[in-house]
Design a protein around this motif. Sequence first.
Motif, PDB file in Angstrom:
ATOM      1  N   THR A   1      10.163  80.645 129.016  1.00 33.55           N
ATOM      2  CA  THR A   1       9.042  81.574 129.064  1.00 33.55           C
ATOM      3  C   THR A   1       9.478  82.983 128.694  1.00 33.55           C
ATOM      4  O   THR A   1       8.658  83.814 128.303  1.00 33.55           O
ATOM      5  CB  THR A   1       8.414  81.614 130.465  1.00 33.55           C
ATOM      6  N   GLN A   2      10.787  83.275 128.812  1.00 33.49           N
ATOM      7  CA  GLN A   2      11.281  84.630 128.547  1.00 33.49           C
ATOM      8  C   GLN A   2      11.530  84.827 127.055  1.00 33.49           C
ATOM      9  O   GLN A   2      12.015  83.933 126.362  1.00 33.49           O
ATOM     10  CB  GLN A   2      12.562  84.888 129.326  1.00 33.49           C
ATOM     11  N   LEU A   3      11.200  86.014 126.566  1.00 38.68           N
ATOM     12  CA  LEU A   3      11.307  86.331 125.139  1.00 38.68           C
ATOM     13  C   LEU A   3      12.101  87.615 124.951  1.00 38.68           C
ATOM     14  O   LEU A   3      11.852  88.613 125.629  1.00 38.68           O
ATOM     15  CB  LEU A   3       9.900  86.472 124.555  1.00 38.68           C
ATOM     16  N   ILE A   4      13.058  87.591 124.037  1.00 36.64           N
ATOM     17  CA  ILE A   4      13.808  88.788 123.662  1.00 36.64           C
ATOM     18  C   ILE A   4      13.296  89.247 122.305  1.00 36.64           C
ATOM     19  O   ILE A   4      13.394  88.511 121.316  1.00 36.64           O
ATOM     20  CB  ILE A   4      15.322  88.515 123.601  1.00 36.64           C
ATOM     21  N   LEU A   5      12.723  90.439 122.253  1.00 27.62           N
ATOM     22  CA  LEU A   5      12.261  91.029 121.003  1.00 27.62           C
ATOM     23  C   LEU A   5      13.374  91.957 120.502  1.00 27.62           C
ATOM     24  O   LEU A   5      13.624  93.005 121.098  1.00 27.62           O
ATOM     25  CB  LEU A   5      10.961  91.803 121.220  1.00 27.62           C
ATOM     26  N   HIS A   6      14.053  91.545 119.431  1.00 31.08           N
ATOM     27  CA  HIS A   6      15.223  92.306 118.956  1.00 31.08           C
ATOM     28  C   HIS A   6      14.901  93.088 117.687  1.00 31.08           C
ATOM     29  O   HIS A   6      14.236  92.585 116.772  1.00 31.08           O
ATOM     30  CB  HIS A   6      16.408  91.388 118.687  1.00 31.08           C
ATOM     31  N   ILE A   7      15.435  94.320 117.638  1.00 33.82           N
ATOM     32  CA  ILE A   7      15.272  95.206 116.489  1.00 33.82           C
ATOM     33  C   ILE A   7      16.659  95.469 115.910  1.00 33.82           C
ATOM     34  O   ILE A   7      17.519  96.049 116.582  1.00 33.82           O
ATOM     35  CB  ILE A   7      14.603  96.528 116.900  1.00 33.82           C
ATOM     36  N   HIS A   8      16.881  95.049 114.683  1.00 41.64           N
ATOM     37  CA  HIS A   8      18.221  95.147 114.090  1.00 41.64           C
ATOM     38  C   HIS A   8      18.575  96.571 113.697  1.00 41.64           C
ATOM     39  O   HIS A   8      17.721  97.429 113.475  1.00 41.64           O
ATOM     40  CB  HIS A   8      18.333  94.220 112.882  1.00 41.64           C
ATOM     41  N   GLY A   9      19.890  96.818 113.585  1.00 37.91           N
ATOM     42  CA  GLY A   9      20.392  98.105 113.156  1.00 37.91           C
ATOM     43  C   GLY A   9      20.623  98.170 111.658  1.00 37.91           C
ATOM     44  O   GLY A   9      20.312  97.228 110.926  1.00 37.91           O
ATOM     45  N   GLY A  10      21.181  99.322 111.224  1.00 32.98           N
ATOM     46  CA  GLY A  10      21.445  99.523 109.810  1.00 32.98           C
ATOM     47  C   GLY A  10      21.114 100.925 109.349  1.00 32.98           C
ATOM     48  O   GLY A  10      20.730 101.124 108.187  1.00 32.98           O
ATOM     49  N   ALA A  11      21.255 101.905 110.256  1.00 32.33           N
ATOM     50  CA  ALA A  11      21.058 103.321 109.925  1.00 32.33           C
ATOM     51  C   ALA A  11      19.673 103.590 109.344  1.00 32.33           C
ATOM     52  O   ALA A  11      19.504 104.494 108.518  1.00 32.33           O
ATOM     53  CB  ALA A  11      22.141 103.818 108.976  1.00 32.33           C
ATOM     54  N   PHE A  12      18.687 102.805 109.735  1.00 31.97           N
ATOM     55  CA  PHE A  12      17.288 102.947 109.334  1.00 31.97           C
ATOM     56  C   PHE A  12      16.997 102.506 107.899  1.00 31.97           C
ATOM     57  O   PHE A  12      15.840 102.424 107.512  1.00 31.97           O
ATOM     58  CB  PHE A  12      16.781 104.391 109.507  1.00 31.97           C
ATOM     59  N   PHE A  13      18.039 102.227 107.090  1.00 38.12           N
ATOM     60  CA  PHE A  13      17.771 101.831 105.705  1.00 38.12           C
ATOM     61  C   PHE A  13      18.477 100.541 105.293  1.00 38.12           C
ATOM     62  O   PHE A  13      18.303 100.066 104.163  1.00 38.12           O
ATOM     63  CB  PHE A  13      18.137 102.967 104.734  1.00 38.12           C
ATOM     64  N   LEU A  14      19.246  99.951 106.199  1.00 40.86           N
ATOM     65  CA  LEU A  14      19.948  98.696 105.933  1.00 40.86           C
ATOM     66  C   LEU A  14      19.578  97.660 106.994  1.00 40.86           C
ATOM     67  O   LEU A  14      18.949  97.972 107.994  1.00 40.86           O
ATOM     68  CB  LEU A  14      21.461  98.916 105.946  1.00 40.86           C
ATOM     69  N   GLY A  15      20.014  96.433 106.762  1.00 35.68           N
ATOM     70  CA  GLY A  15      19.788  95.372 107.735  1.00 35.68           C
ATOM     71  C   GLY A  15      18.537  94.565 107.402  1.00 35.68           C
ATOM     72  O   GLY A  15      17.606  95.069 106.769  1.00 35.68           O
ATOM     73  N   SER A  16      18.548  93.305 107.847  1.00 40.19           N
ATOM     74  CA  SER A  16      17.437  92.407 107.529  1.00 40.19           C
ATOM     75  C   SER A  16      17.481  91.202 108.464  1.00 40.19           C
ATOM     76  O   SER A  16      18.367  91.088 109.329  1.00 40.19           O
ATOM     77  CB  SER A  16      17.542  91.925 106.081  1.00 40.19           C
ATOM     78  N   LEU A  17      16.557  90.296 108.262  1.00 40.68           N
ATOM     79  CA  LEU A  17      16.595  89.037 109.010  1.00 40.68           C
ATOM     80  C   LEU A  17      17.899  88.302 108.720  1.00 40.68           C
ATOM     81  O   LEU A  17      18.469  87.657 109.604  1.00 40.68           O
ATOM     82  CB  LEU A  17      15.402  88.162 108.620  1.00 40.68           C
ATOM     83  N   ASN A  18      18.399  88.410 107.500  1.00 38.02           N
ATOM     84  CA  ASN A  18      19.618  87.694 107.114  1.00 38.02           C
ATOM     85  C   ASN A  18      20.863  88.247 107.796  1.00 38.02           C
ATOM     86  O   ASN A  18      21.754  87.486 108.187  1.00 38.02           O
ATOM     87  CB  ASN A  18      19.803  87.764 105.599  1.00 38.02           C
ATOM     88  N   THR A  19      20.960  89.576 107.940  1.00 35.50           N
ATOM     89  CA  THR A  19      22.192  90.167 108.456  1.00 35.50           C
ATOM     90  C   THR A  19      22.426  89.853 109.934  1.00 35.50           C
ATOM     91  O   THR A  19      23.561  89.820 110.388  1.00 35.50           O
ATOM     92  CB  THR A  19      22.186  91.699 108.268  1.00 35.50           C
ATOM     93  N   HIS A  20      21.357  89.617 110.687  1.00 32.83           N
ATOM     94  CA  HIS A  20      21.492  89.448 112.131  1.00 32.83           C
ATOM     95  C   HIS A  20      21.149  88.043 112.632  1.00 32.83           C
ATOM     96  O   HIS A  20      21.213  87.785 113.826  1.00 32.83           O
ATOM     97  CB  HIS A  20      20.608  90.470 112.860  1.00 32.83           C
ATOM     98  N   ARG A  21      20.812  87.147 111.717  1.00 34.30           N
ATOM     99  CA  ARG A  21      20.378  85.805 112.129  1.00 34.30           C
ATOM    100  C   ARG A  21      21.470  85.070 112.913  1.00 34.30           C
ATOM    101  O   ARG A  21      21.202  84.424 113.934  1.00 34.30           O
ATOM    102  CB  ARG A  21      19.950  84.986 110.914  1.00 34.30           C
ATOM    103  N   ALA A  22      22.701  85.142 112.459  1.00 38.58           N
ATOM    104  CA  ALA A  22      23.787  84.419 113.127  1.00 38.58           C
ATOM    105  C   ALA A  22      23.993  84.936 114.546  1.00 38.58           C
ATOM    106  O   ALA A  22      24.084  84.149 115.504  1.00 38.58           O
ATOM    107  CB  ALA A  22      25.072  84.546 112.316  1.00 38.58           C
TER     108      ALA A  22
END
Length: 303
Positions: free
Chosen positions: A72-93
Motif C-alpha cells: 500500500t506504501q508508495l515512494i514518489l522519487h524525483i531524480h537528480g541531474g542539476a536540473f538539466f540531466l537525468g531521466s527514467l533510464n539513468t535511475h531505473r536500476a
Amino acid sequence: MKIAPVWKQIITESILKTAIRTPSQFTLPVGSLRFALEQMCRIFPQNRDIQVRALRLSGIRAEELKPQKESTQLILHIHGGAFFLGSLNTHRAFLSDLAARTQMQVIHVDYPLSPEHPYPEAVDALFDVYCTLIDQGIQSKDIILSGDSCGANLALALTLKIRDEQMPQVSGLMLLSPFLDLTLTGNSIRNNRKHDALLSPEALEAGIAYYVPAGMDKADPKVSPLFDDFKGLPPTLVQIGSKEILLDDAERFKKKAVEAGVQVSYKLYTGMWHNFQMFHHWFDEAERALADIAEFAHQCDAD
C-alpha cells in the motif's frame, strides 16, 4: 581477483573524476551530456525481480517499479541531474533495487528539464502529479516523497508547496545528497572540491543558469528551499557523503529543520561522494545507505 576495498574506492573515484567530473567543468552541449550520462548509467544492474510499467500522470511520462508482492506504501522519487540531466533510464536500476529492498511501489517521474523548461515548470508539473495521485484515491499517509541531488531540491520544494496549498501532507521525505542552496554559499563547495568524485561546482553553476529565470534571485526560497521555513514538514531522512561538495547543504538543512521541530534522521557516510547510493552494489557504505532508506520508509509506513 578480489580487489581490496581501499583500492576499489581509489580506482572508482579516479574513473568517475575522469569520465564525469572533469568533463562537467566544461561547457558542452546539453544533448551530448544527457546521452553520455544515460550510457554511463548502464553499468548499474537492474533488479529483474521488479516489474517496470510505463504510465502517464498528469501528462507526464513516468514509470511504476513494483515488487512482486502487493504494497500500500508508495515512494514518489524525483531524480537528480542539476536540473538539466537525468531521466527514467539513468535511475531505473537504483530505483528497482529501492523497490526490492523496501518492498514498496516506486513511482519515478520524467519531469520537464531545463533549459527547455526553467523554474517553475518542474515544480508545477510535480505538484500536478501529486494531485493526480491523491485524486486517484491514494492517501497521502501512504506516500513517501524522495529525491536525489537537485531532485531533493524539487522534493523539498514540492513538500513545502503541498503544505502551503494546504493539501494533505506526505508521510515522509527522503533527501539524498540534497542540492538546496542555489547561491552556492556552503563552505563544502570549496573545501570538498577536490574530494567529490562525481560533482563539480561548474556543473552546479551550469544547472543554476539553466534553471533559474533571468532576474530571479537565486536565494529565493522557491528555487533555494534551504532558505524557506520548515515548520510542518513530515519526518525527513537526510543522507550525505563526507566528500560531497553539497555537505553543507545537508548540514544546514538538518540544523534549520530540527529548530523548526521537524523529526530529522541525518546520516553521514564516511568517504562517500555525490549520489553514492547508486553504487550500493560495490561499496559497503552505499549498501548501508540503501538499508537505512528502507528502515526509514518502513518507519513511515508503521507511523
